[in-house]
Motif scaffolding. Structure first.
Motif, PDB file in Angstrom:
ATOM      1  N   PRO A  42       0.819  -1.224   0.000  1.00  0.00           N
ATOM      2  CA  PRO A  42       0.000   0.000   0.000  1.00  0.00           C
ATOM      3  C   PRO A  42       0.853   1.276   0.000  1.00  0.00           C
ATOM      4  O   PRO A  42       0.576   2.194  -0.764  1.00  0.00           O
ATOM      5  CB  PRO A  42      -0.808  -0.104   1.292  1.00  0.00           C
ATOM      6  N   LEU A  45       2.441   1.840  -3.422  1.00  0.00           N
ATOM      7  CA  LEU A  45       1.493   2.391  -4.400  1.00  0.00           C
ATOM      8  C   LEU A  45       1.196   3.858  -4.111  1.00  0.00           C
ATOM      9  O   LEU A  45       1.113   4.682  -5.031  1.00  0.00           O
ATOM     10  CB  LEU A  45       0.196   1.564  -4.391  1.00  0.00           C
ATOM     11  N   ALA A  46       1.080   4.177  -2.821  1.00  0.00           N
ATOM     12  CA  ALA A  46       0.823   5.574  -2.460  1.00  0.00           C
ATOM     13  C   ALA A  46       1.970   6.467  -2.921  1.00  0.00           C
ATOM     14  O   ALA A  46       1.758   7.558  -3.453  1.00  0.00           O
ATOM     15  CB  ALA A  46       0.624   5.698  -0.953  1.00  0.00           C
ATOM     16  N   LEU A  53       1.669  12.809  -8.889  1.00  0.00           N
ATOM     17  CA  LEU A  53       0.968  14.075  -8.645  1.00  0.00           C
ATOM     18  C   LEU A  53       1.940  15.249  -8.613  1.00  0.00           C
ATOM     19  O   LEU A  53       1.718  16.282  -9.248  1.00  0.00           O
ATOM     20  CB  LEU A  53       0.199  14.003  -7.322  1.00  0.00           C
ATOM     21  N   LYS A 130       7.383   2.727   7.741  1.00  0.00           N
ATOM     22  CA  LYS A 130       6.857   1.375   7.859  1.00  0.00           C
ATOM     23  C   LYS A 130       7.979   0.361   8.014  1.00  0.00           C
ATOM     24  O   LYS A 130       7.870  -0.621   8.738  1.00  0.00           O
ATOM     25  CB  LYS A 130       6.009   1.048   6.622  1.00  0.00           C
ATOM     26  N   ILE A 131       9.074   0.580   7.299  1.00  0.00           N
ATOM     27  CA  ILE A 131      10.134  -0.423   7.285  1.00  0.00           C
ATOM     28  C   ILE A 131      11.205  -0.177   8.345  1.00  0.00           C
ATOM     29  O   ILE A 131      11.707  -1.114   8.960  1.00  0.00           O
ATOM     30  CB  ILE A 131      10.775  -0.494   5.884  1.00  0.00           C
ATOM     31  N   LEU A 132      11.548   1.082   8.586  1.00  0.00           N
ATOM     32  CA  LEU A 132      12.660   1.359   9.498  1.00  0.00           C
ATOM     33  C   LEU A 132      12.238   2.062  10.790  1.00  0.00           C
ATOM     34  O   LEU A 132      13.062   2.291  11.666  1.00  0.00           O
ATOM     35  CB  LEU A 132      13.719   2.193   8.793  1.00  0.00           C
ATOM     36  N   GLY A 133      10.982   2.411  10.889  1.00  0.00           N
ATOM     37  CA  GLY A 133      10.519   3.033  12.122  1.00  0.00           C
ATOM     38  C   GLY A 133      10.454   4.545  12.036  1.00  0.00           C
ATOM     39  O   GLY A 133      11.141   5.164  11.248  1.00  0.00           O
TER      40      GLY A 133
ATOM     41  N   ARG B   7      -4.223   0.020   6.268  1.00  0.00           N
ATOM     42  CA  ARG B   7      -3.071   0.219   5.386  1.00  0.00           C
ATOM     43  C   ARG B   7      -3.458   0.854   4.056  1.00  0.00           C
ATOM     44  O   ARG B   7      -2.669   1.501   3.414  1.00  0.00           O
ATOM     45  CB  ARG B   7      -2.428  -1.140   5.090  1.00  0.00           C
ATOM     46  N   TRP B   8      -4.691   0.624   3.661  1.00  0.00           N
ATOM     47  CA  TRP B   8      -5.106   1.095   2.340  1.00  0.00           C
ATOM     48  C   TRP B   8      -5.720   2.487   2.356  1.00  0.00           C
ATOM     49  O   TRP B   8      -6.083   3.014   1.311  1.00  0.00           O
ATOM     50  CB  TRP B   8      -6.070   0.085   1.703  1.00  0.00           C
ATOM     51  N   PHE B  10      -4.345   5.382   2.986  1.00  0.00           N
ATOM     52  CA  PHE B  10      -3.467   6.320   2.312  1.00  0.00           C
ATOM     53  C   PHE B  10      -3.560   6.217   0.782  1.00  0.00           C
ATOM     54  O   PHE B  10      -3.816   7.216   0.098  1.00  0.00           O
ATOM     55  CB  PHE B  10      -2.042   6.102   2.833  1.00  0.00           C
ATOM     56  N   PRO B  11      -3.397   5.012   0.223  1.00  0.00           N
ATOM     57  CA  PRO B  11      -3.544   4.888  -1.237  1.00  0.00           C
ATOM     58  C   PRO B  11      -4.908   5.345  -1.735  1.00  0.00           C
ATOM     59  O   PRO B  11      -5.002   5.952  -2.814  1.00  0.00           O
ATOM     60  CB  PRO B  11      -3.369   3.384  -1.481  1.00  0.00           C
ATOM     61  N   ILE B  14      -5.047   9.008  -2.092  1.00  0.00           N
ATOM     62  CA  ILE B  14      -4.330   9.428  -3.304  1.00  0.00           C
ATOM     63  C   ILE B  14      -5.228   9.283  -4.536  1.00  0.00           C
ATOM     64  O   ILE B  14      -5.275  10.168  -5.393  1.00  0.00           O
ATOM     65  CB  ILE B  14      -3.051   8.569  -3.505  1.00  0.00           C
ATOM     66  N   PRO B 172      10.191  -1.434  13.549  1.00  0.00           N
ATOM     67  CA  PRO B 172       8.958  -2.210  13.442  1.00  0.00           C
ATOM     68  C   PRO B 172       9.269  -3.695  13.263  1.00  0.00           C
ATOM     69  O   PRO B 172      10.180  -4.053  12.541  1.00  0.00           O
ATOM     70  CB  PRO B 172       8.279  -1.650  12.190  1.00  0.00           C
TER      71      PRO B 172
END
Lengths: 159, 179
Positions: A42, A45-46, A53, A130-133, B7-8, B10-11, B14, B172
């Motif tokens: 997610p 994609l965002a 944009l 999300k991945i590293l905090g 989780r979705w 945010f997308p 957009i 995380p």
């Protein structure tokens, strides 16, 4: 293209070695990879949407008019912020920076733009968090932004 | 289930922005959509092997090795190795996040991972070649030296700040804590 070859070559070799050594562990690696991928999908994609944009609303010509010749110190700050919030591939960014420099923007402005562009990832921050905090991400990007301003200042003085 | 939905959010926001942009300015929306698709193609090709590499690191690379090579005790050698790993031409920065995360979990130091991510973003060899071509050797060289210096300072500073946190609880967790 070289990027793809390197990544696929590297991962292909690692995967082959892994399969030869243990099918079980390879399966586990796939499982871990898939879970992690689904978890970050997610935000990935965002990011793509935000990049689209920003580049859609702020095409290179618009950026050029914002940090161009006569804008002075404000231009440096604007350039630093633009560099931080945009994600432009270096193949586009450096020619753009070069043409800005030739058309009269100061070295300080251009180095602010280039340095924040590569050191600060506002757009990729959600994924980095999300991945590293959160702490790691905020510290890395805020400190990177400050460092970029200092670097720009020093470069403007020297060059 | 609720977490997956969250989780979705945010997308979806957009997508809504895209939709409203299309109402105001179809041209801008189209341009944005094109850029997004360009990046989507790139990401679709790059991300699967990267995550697989992350999985393989997690499964195969022993913790004590990473600790020795990239941990706090690795000193200058670890720093050099981190920068060298970062300068390899291997795609945009978001590719490096999962790799850095798994190395951190295996005991790499914060300083070294800041150096790794920083070098990946700012000191890539092919990128510097483009920079020299368009901005000149003096510009590229000076930026390289200053950036590297800044990264070392940022890395040490972050190590200091984050060390007070007990045992990487700022990182995380992935669902597979199995060391």
């Amino acid at each position: 293209m070289t990027t793809y070859i390197i990544i696929y070559g590297l991962v292909g070799a690692a995967l082959t070695a892994s399969v030869i050594k243990s099918k079980e562990k390879t399966k586990k690696a796939f499982k871990i990879a898939f879970k992690a991928f689904m978890k970050s999908l997610p935000s990935l994609l965002a990011i793509l949407g935000i990049v689209g944009l920003i580049l859609g609303v702020l095409p290179p010509e618009t950026i050029e008019s914002m940090v161009g010749a006569e804008a002075g110190f404000t231009a440096t700050i604007v350039a630093a912020i633009l560099g931080a919030v945009t994600l432009i591939p270096s193949l586009i960014a450096f020619p753009l920076a070069g043409s800005l420099l030739r058309s009269g923007a100061t070295v300080m402005t251009i180095s602010a733009f280039v340095t924040t562009l590569v050191m600060v990832g506002f757009v990729t921050a959600p994924m980095e968090i999300k991945i590293l905090g959160k702490k790691f991400t905020v510290l890395r990007n805020v400190l990177g932004f400050i460092a970029a301003l200092v670097i720009a200042f020093v470069m403007g003085m020297i060059l | 289930m609720k977490k997956t939905m969250k989780r979705w959010v945010f997308p979806i926001i957009i997508v809504l922005i895209f939709a409203s942009l299309a109402l105001f300015s179809a041209n801008t929306a189209e341009r944005s959509l094109n850029v997004t698709f360009d990046y989507l193609k790139e990401m679709a090709i790059i991300m699967p092997p990267v995550f697989l590499l992350m999985g393989l690191i997690e499964v195969w690379v022993p913790k004590n090795k990473i600790e020795k090579w990239l941990g706090r005790g690795s000193r200058i050698k670890g720093g050099i190795l981190s920068v060298a790993l970062g300068t390899l031409p291997a795609g945009p920065l978001y590719v490096a996040f999962p790799i850095a995360a798994s190395l951190l979990k295996k005991g790499a130091s914060v300083t070294n991972m800041v150096l790794f991510l920083g070098a990946w973003a700012a000191l890539k060899i092919p990128q510097i070649m483009v920079e020299v071509e368009f901005l000149g050797v003096a510009f590229a060289g000076l930026r390289f030296v200053l950036t590297l210096t800044a990264l070392i300072i940022i890395g040490l500073l972050m190590e200091l700040i984050l060390k007070r946190q007990t045992d990487q609880d700022w990182l995380p967790k992935t669902e597979n804590e199995n060391q």
